[in-house]
Design an enzyme around this catalytic site. Structure first.
Site, PDB file in Angstrom:
ATOM      1  N   GLU A 133      34.507   8.267  -4.536  1.00 44.39           N
ATOM      2  CA  GLU A 133      34.938   7.993  -5.943  1.00 44.39           C
ATOM      3  C   GLU A 133      36.650   8.195  -5.415  1.00 44.39           C
ATOM      4  OE1 GLU A 133      33.741  10.548  -8.887  1.00 44.39           O
ATOM      5  OE2 GLU A 133      31.566  10.340  -8.435  1.00 44.39           O
ATOM      6  N   GLN A 192      18.319  15.396  -9.343  1.00 47.29           N
ATOM      7  CA  GLN A 192      18.842  14.503 -10.401  1.00 47.29           C
ATOM      8  C   GLN A 192      17.601  13.823 -11.226  1.00 47.29           C
ATOM      9  OE1 GLN A 192      22.103  11.988  -9.158  1.00 47.29           O
ATOM     10  NE2 GLN A 192      22.323  11.230 -11.334  1.00 47.29           N
ATOM     11  N   HIS A 223      28.112  -0.243  -9.552  1.00 44.93           N
ATOM     12  CA  HIS A 223      26.988   1.141  -9.215  1.00 44.93           C
ATOM     13  C   HIS A 223      26.432   1.209 -10.520  1.00 44.93           C
ATOM     14  CE1 HIS A 223      26.079   4.966  -8.029  1.00 44.93           C
ATOM     15  NE2 HIS A 223      26.579   5.461  -9.379  1.00 44.93           N
TER      16      HIS A 223
END
Lengths: 444, 444
Positions: free
Chosen positions: A217, A256, A150
């Site tokens: 997650e 973000q 990732h």
């Protein structure tokens, strides 16, 4: 200091709760995960329960039935803590030996042939009739970044020439997250609004997020904490972990990108996070350990992040599936469609390394604190744990079986996450679904 | 929606607590800040108090004396909440009108000539005999970055060509911090240890932090929160703020430099943070508002960050002093030496903008949450709120009056922060000292 396999892991164990013995159940008697529930729509107070088959053992009702009376003082202490309030914090504050004693008692009580069956049958609540609350008061939530796949994929999008920063292979990168907006499966939340800067503009604009994403997650619920100024040694780290859950760390990618320099993600991550209703204990996961290795070409972990036990199997083999059910699919009665399948064992850093790193500078962890693994993407394209990766940074849409396409999450979409451990000769144990649905943004 | 000046602000008011009338006291009757205390070394439970002169009014004892009985239902509700537990969260959850009613009652009770004087004298505890606890259970702690002078100075150290990032003048930059390690004045903590990468080395090393620094900040304690998915309008923002405190956000600069990319500070900040024992309410600060302006050359705030009230005086004129007392100074009986003097009014973003920004995406704030302003450095060198700035990134040592020198904080050093508002014709109101002492690192 590592939990040994014991009679609670015996594959031959069967429960008098018949649904627990069905192949494919997340909750055979070898699992026994903890959650907090009440009967749906009731005004009851939330209370602790243990999932078994398609039922929940109501721990308070079970305790009051007297079923735990023959197990001695340690089990008594554990069941008193588990039933003391409306969350699991008092149980989490106890130690791993006490948790283990309670697990053995639960396993004994729920086994085929238990003399307590008739006593406990009235303490069962069907999962279909229950609603959940957060299993713990989460004092602090920390999110890590443990998947090198990732980190590399995201790094390529932001820094094509330099995807993986020099600290990545030395430091288990983490940052503090927001605990107030964490909710349990079933969460519905409004699409966030905020500032974003379109690539074609010199100045930012304000409005609903256009690049809403999920992150697959694993969450780590802390047990007994440490005093401020002390560190938890990596050899002791797992005994401070109560158990694992699944975690969807919702992310507004456009917010973000504009806000995150220089202090990290903020509004992009704090509008919602969703966890599974069940916490699977480290002891339940013990048979599913996986080898943890570090490539010889990579830096070896510093001493505080290394141990013989880590090298002998510090990872957990937990499969992680993400599914999407759009509004159209829901209305047509179409089952959710798989977007990815990954595995927790592919993380670059393990649970014990996260705990050791978090505390090495003296930061105190508390029972009920939640650590997130960060998005768990594996080495293959189909194991990517976010849409940002699956769509190559929003450039390639995903075609769904019903003809719809997705780049990012649209209003009305439900994202479902599932996780389970299974191995030849061992039962499957799982976490239950994490489902959350995105509502339209508030009117501006 | 802004608190008006009222009789509690009258400069002519005097208290029957004589020390409250002395010039230079942080706690005249116009202040009335809240804290949580008990008698030093006692096993008493912590409870709410109000500072008055060199005394604390024990709210529980005052309530039990019957002194609050004549003030009506709203005050009754407030004093019940203030005395309900061992922290101020129940009081914080009420609304600004209720806080204001309680302030008026306290002002009335403590004034010269109050008929309740004899009743309340036994509810006073000398501050010198008290010890403090955190005034609230802090659910989440968020730190901002509101000083453009600090951001520019730090930016120059890390990015000489590009000190201020393009988002700074648009976004009130913030990140989530660690709540578990926040403590009240008097905190002693071990020097953190961790990974750092010396500039001369390709690989990191492990050991005690060598660049330990403080950060002079103002903390914002939230009152009534917002539901997840809702936003707090900037016009309502101050009425959701219970009050301000002082905050020392301890920082390990060498740990930070190595770990902070790409997700922000983590272990560099989570080992300790220290706040003042007293929370000064927004109502007490109302006479000390300062003009807030935005240079015409700068981007004007987006609509959700702008309001007429903000333009009419959205800042607070609070002087902020940092002092150092080294171990040698303490042993020689030398008073602490001033390192800097700044002012909260020099921040680029105001309290109401922080609240509006934090919630604009739907993030829920809760009563007792703490927001930090970020290091408050002013436009002049002597107003810099951290050693990193005062020593030009650790390159120029500071000479102390006793012949010692400092670049960063050494073991045994005590950092003291003071804050106060004062204006011609108005009394000085302050926060009390924030003192914290650094102990040697744990043995490795």
């Amino acid at each position: 200091m590592r939990i040994s396999l014991n009679e609670t892991h015996d594959v031959a164990l069967r429960s008098w709760v018949a649904s627990a013995n069905l192949a494919g159940s997340d909750f055979p008697i070898q699992n026994l995960p903890y959650g907090v529930f009440r009967c749906k729509g009731s005004g009851e107070s939330f209370r602790a329960g243990v999932a078994i088959g398609d039922q929940i053992l109501d721990l308070r009702a079970a305790f009051e039935s007297g079923a735990f009376s023959g197990f001695g003082e340690v089990v008594h202490q554990a069941i008193v803590a588990a039933t003391a309030g409306s969350n699991l914090n008092p149980l989490m504050e106890l130690d791993a030996a006490t948790w283990s004693a309670l697990r053995l008692a639960l396993s004994t009580l729920l086994r085929d042939g238990s003399v307590h069956q008739s006593q406990l049958e009235s303490a069962l609540v069907p999962q279909a009739e229950a609603e959940h609350a957060l299993p713990a008061q989460i004092g602090d939530y920390t999110d890590f970044y443990t998947s090198i796949h990732h980190a590399t994929a995201i790094g390529k999008l932001f820094r094509p020439d330099n995807p993986l920063l020099p600290n990545y292979k030395w430091v288990p990168i983490g940052y503090h997250g927001r605990s107030s907006s964490i909710a349990v499966s079933g969460q519905q939340f409004r699409r966030p609004v905020g500032q974003t800067k379109p690539p074609t503009s010199d100045t930012p604009v304000f409005g609903p997020c256009k690049r809403l994403d999920y992150e697959m997650e694993v969450g780590v619920f802390m047990g007994q904490g440490n005093a401020i100024g002390d560190a938890i040694d990596i050899g002791q780290a797992e005994s401070h972990v109560f158990g694992l859950c699944l975690l969807n760390d919702w992310s507004a990618r456009d917010v973000q990108a504009w806000e995150y320099q220089p202090l990290g993600p903020f509004l992009a991550k704090n509008f919602a996070s969703t966890i599974s209703p069940w916490i699977v204990t480290i002891e339940a996961l013990a048979p599913y350990r996986a080898t943890w290795t570090r490539d010889a070409a990579d830096p070896q972990p510093m001493a505080y992040l290394d141990s013989a036990e880590l090298r002998a199997g510090g990872a957990f083999d937990v499969q992680l599936e993400v599914l999407l059910q759009t509004k159209a699919m829901r209305e047509a009665g179409t089952a959710p469609q798989r977007l990815s399948l990954g595995n927790f064992k592919d993380a670059y850093w393990t649970v014990s390394q996260l705990v050791a790193h978090h505390t090495v500078g003296g930061c105190n962890l508390r029972a009920g604190d939640l650590l997130g693994s960060g998005t768990l993407s594996g080495p293959t394209p189909e194991s990517a744990g976010s849409l940002l990766e699956l769509t190559a940074g929003g450039k390639q849409s995903i075609s769904l079986a019903n003809g719809e396409k997705r780049i990012f999450i649209e209003d009305g979409d439900t994202v479902i996450m599932r996780g389970w451990a299974e191995r030849d000769g061992l039962p499957r144990i799982g976490f239950g679904d994490v489902a959350a649905t995105v509502l339209p943004a508030r009117s501006l």
